[in-house]
Design an enzyme around this catalytic site. Structure first.
Site, PDB file in Angstrom:
ATOM      1  N   ASP A  72      -1.889   2.123   1.591  1.00  0.00           N
ATOM      2  CA  ASP A  72      -3.157   2.616   0.907  1.00  0.00           C
ATOM      3  C   ASP A  72      -2.904   3.403  -0.305  1.00  0.00           C
ATOM      4  OD1 ASP A  72      -5.923   3.064   0.494  1.00  0.00           O
ATOM      5  OD2 ASP A  72      -5.544   4.868   1.113  1.00  0.00           O
ATOM      6  N   THR A 105      -7.636   1.599  -4.340  1.00  0.00           N
ATOM      7  CA  THR A 105      -6.007   2.715  -5.266  1.00  0.00           C
ATOM      8  C   THR A 105      -5.144   2.360  -6.025  1.00  0.00           C
ATOM      9  OG1 THR A 105      -5.932   3.139  -3.112  1.00  0.00           O
ATOM     10  CG2 THR A 105      -7.604   4.389  -3.701  1.00  0.00           C
ATOM     11  N   THR A 106      -4.486   1.249  -4.849  1.00  0.00           N
ATOM     12  CA  THR A 106      -3.357   0.744  -5.546  1.00  0.00           C
ATOM     13  C   THR A 106      -3.078   0.058  -7.248  1.00  0.00           C
ATOM     14  OG1 THR A 106      -2.947   0.467  -3.403  1.00  0.00           O
ATOM     15  CG2 THR A 106      -1.193  -0.420  -4.524  1.00  0.00           C
ATOM     16  N   ASP A 406     -11.594   1.821   4.286  1.00  0.00           N
ATOM     17  CA  ASP A 406     -11.888   0.709   2.566  1.00  0.00           C
ATOM     18  C   ASP A 406     -12.921   0.362   2.668  1.00  0.00           C
ATOM     19  OD1 ASP A 406      -9.594   2.736   1.642  1.00  0.00           O
ATOM     20  OD2 ASP A 406      -8.903   1.323   1.589  1.00  0.00           O
TER      21      ASP A 406
END
Length: 540
Positions: A72, A105-106, A406
């Site tokens: 994550d 988020t990546t 998520d």
């Protein structure tokens, strides 16, 4: 180059002539900009390998020796020891994406790194940073427009579409093999707490997640009712209560303490006996009052001043067959009151039957190595749910929690903005293609910047294919050709290792994840481009 070296160089240049000094002065903002871009790109490259379903995981060890295994982006960056101020901006960027969309988020950090690389090439061509910054803003707005045009509206009653989105989110996680069990849990949890009065937003605090060691991730369950992490405090009292009348108190059932730190000296046994008698009478009175109100399950809030429950009180509660659960955390009070539809009782005078909540059954259940208390059949319950996450070890348990969070955020995104978009690098390639075509209609620096922005967008499909072990250049070229032929939903099929219609493979994501990633990444890149100096202040 340090400041002292710079001063020396400037001094040397002064001897040779004034032009040299000005040249040194002008090169400084360029050096700073270059340093910022390189630091941010290095951080972006560090997380790039963990993008997509075939992305790698990172093992992070903190100074205390605690180990975290995750892919994550927000968690990796949050736990990294980042020193460079520009790189810290990317950490903040991933946090912002986590708050706004919860997923991607990546991607957002990888995208920011790619845009900075594009900006670096533009700077080398002599285009002014402000010009690049303004063009990037226009390109981002255009990208969002393109994404909205290619999105598919979704109805919250269409459970199938919601499940596809949750599964896509979980596919890139460590717990991807359990996505079939976790996706329905995520979808049902969010749908249960959607409030018709505020139907465009969901408060994920209404979902209580309890982590219990033991079992496997498959054993994770959604509980219709309420689950408390604590076990019952009774020694010989009831562990199961049918037709429960539940009272939630914020006062303690233990001997009162003096306000100041005093000592009471007792000289003889008669005085000692009197003190104990008083204490006994005081606690017995509280227990009788609670029993009189018809309460048979008592919840006690945790206190920092004194023990919530004395041994004598436990003995009395056991005798009167009242089930007691102590140490309810302060932050859980709101959730508990909403779930049971009750009010916290602050003093004994207000402990009346109308302030009690009712439930069909309250029982202590064994989950793995520990116990917890489950409430079922609550009369007129609030819109809340409880989840029990299980895992064979602590690392797996924590990662399952992050992954489920998520997935919950993905469904929340669909409640906020009810549009779906294809995954697998399809939207990024489509945006890149449309921006290239738009750039051909522009003139001046804008045309260059739009083209650079369009090329930078290709980093997502490039990285997806690279992490999946495919030939990235060949894959991205083929993907570009398919989109040029009008196949807007053609994307990288990681499972089969080829390009296919990604909607047929059920790889979909919320529109909000993609639009917020592009907008936030562009904002951060613009901020980094506008920095021309770093000043360290020394405080006395």
């Amino acid at each position: 180059m340090t400041i002292s070296e710079e001063i020396m160089t400037a001094g040397d240049m002064k001897k040779t002539g004034g032009g040299g000094l000005m040249r040194a002065k002008n090169s400084k903002p360029e050096e700073i900009r270059k340093s910022n871009i390189q630091a941010a790109k290095a951080l972006s490259d560090a997380v790039r390998t963990s993008l997509g379903p075939r992305g790698m995981d990172k093992m992070i060890q903190d100074p205390k020796g605690e180990v975290t295994i995750t892919n994550d982006g927000a968690t990796i960056l949050n736990q990294m020891m980042v020193v460079h101020p520009a790189a810290k901006m990317l950490v903040e960027l991933s946090k912002a994406q986590d708050i706004e969309a919860g997923d991607g988020t990546t991607s957002v950090v990888v995208l920011a790194g790619s845009l900075l690389g594009a900006a670096e090439k533009m700077l080398a061509k002599g285009i002014h940073p402000t010009t690049i910054s303004d063009s990037f803003q226009k390109a981002a707005a255009k990208s969002v427009e393109i994404l909205i045009n290619m999105s598919i509206p979704v109805d919250l009653n269409d459970r199938e579409s919601l499940l596809k989105s949750a599964t896509t989110s979980l596919c890139s996680k460590v717990v991807s093999q359990n996505s079939a069990e976790l996706s329905p849990i995520a979808v049902d949890s969010v749908l249960k707490i959607v409030d018709p009065a505020r139907e465009n937003n969901v408060n994920l605090k209404d979902i209580k997640v309890i982590k219990k060691l033991g079992g496997t991730v498959d054993d994770t369950e959604l509980v219709d009712g309420l689950v408390l992490e604590q076990k019952t405090s009774n020694v010989n009292g009831p562990k199961r209560m049918e037709k429960a009348k539940i009272g939630f108190i914020q006062f303690q059932v233990s001997p009162p303490k003096t306000d100041m730190d005093n000592q009471v000296v007792v000289s003889d046994y008669a005085a000692m006996d009197r003190v104990l008698k008083e204490e006994r009478a005081y606690i017995l009175n509280i227990v009788k009052q609670i029993k009189k109100a018809g309460c048979n399950v008592l919840l006690i809030q945790k206190s920092i001043l004194r023990d919530a429950l004395s041994d004598l009180a436990v003995h009395f509660f056991d005798k009167t067959k009242i089930m007691v659960i102590k140490d309810i955390e302060r932050e859980d009070v709101e959730f508990l009151c909403k779930s049971l539809n009750c009010r916290p009782i602050a003093s004994l005078d207000h402990f009346t039957p109308e302030n009690l909540a009712t439930a069909e059954l309250v029982e202590e259940i064994q989950t793995g190595t520990s116990k917890c208390v489950k409430f079922s059949g609550i009369a007129n319950p609030g819109k809340t749910v409880s989840l029990i996450i299980r895992g064979s070890n602590k690392l797996m348990l924590d990662e399952a929690h992050r992954s489920l969070h998520d997935a919950l955020c993905v469904i929340r995104c669909l409640v906020k903005k009810r549009f779906l978009i294809a995954g697998g690098g399809a939207p990024e390639i489509e945006v890149s293609r449309e921006l290239m075509m738009h750039a051909n209609t522009l003139t001046g620096p804008d045309a260059y910047c739009f083209k650079a922005f369009a090329e930078a967008m290709e980093i997502i499909p490039y990285t997806l294919s690279e992490n999946a072990g495919l030939n990235p250049i060949g894959t991205v070229t083929e993907l570009r050709n398919r989109h040029a032929l009008g196949e807007k939903t053609a994307g990288i099929n990681v499972r089969k290792g080829c390009i296919s219609n990604i909607l047929e493979e059920n790889v979909v994501q919320p529109l909000l994840v993609s639009t917020s990633a592009i907008t936030l990444a562009t904002e951060t890149v613009r901020s980094i481009l506008k920095i021309d100096d770093i000043v360290n202040t020394i405080r006395g």
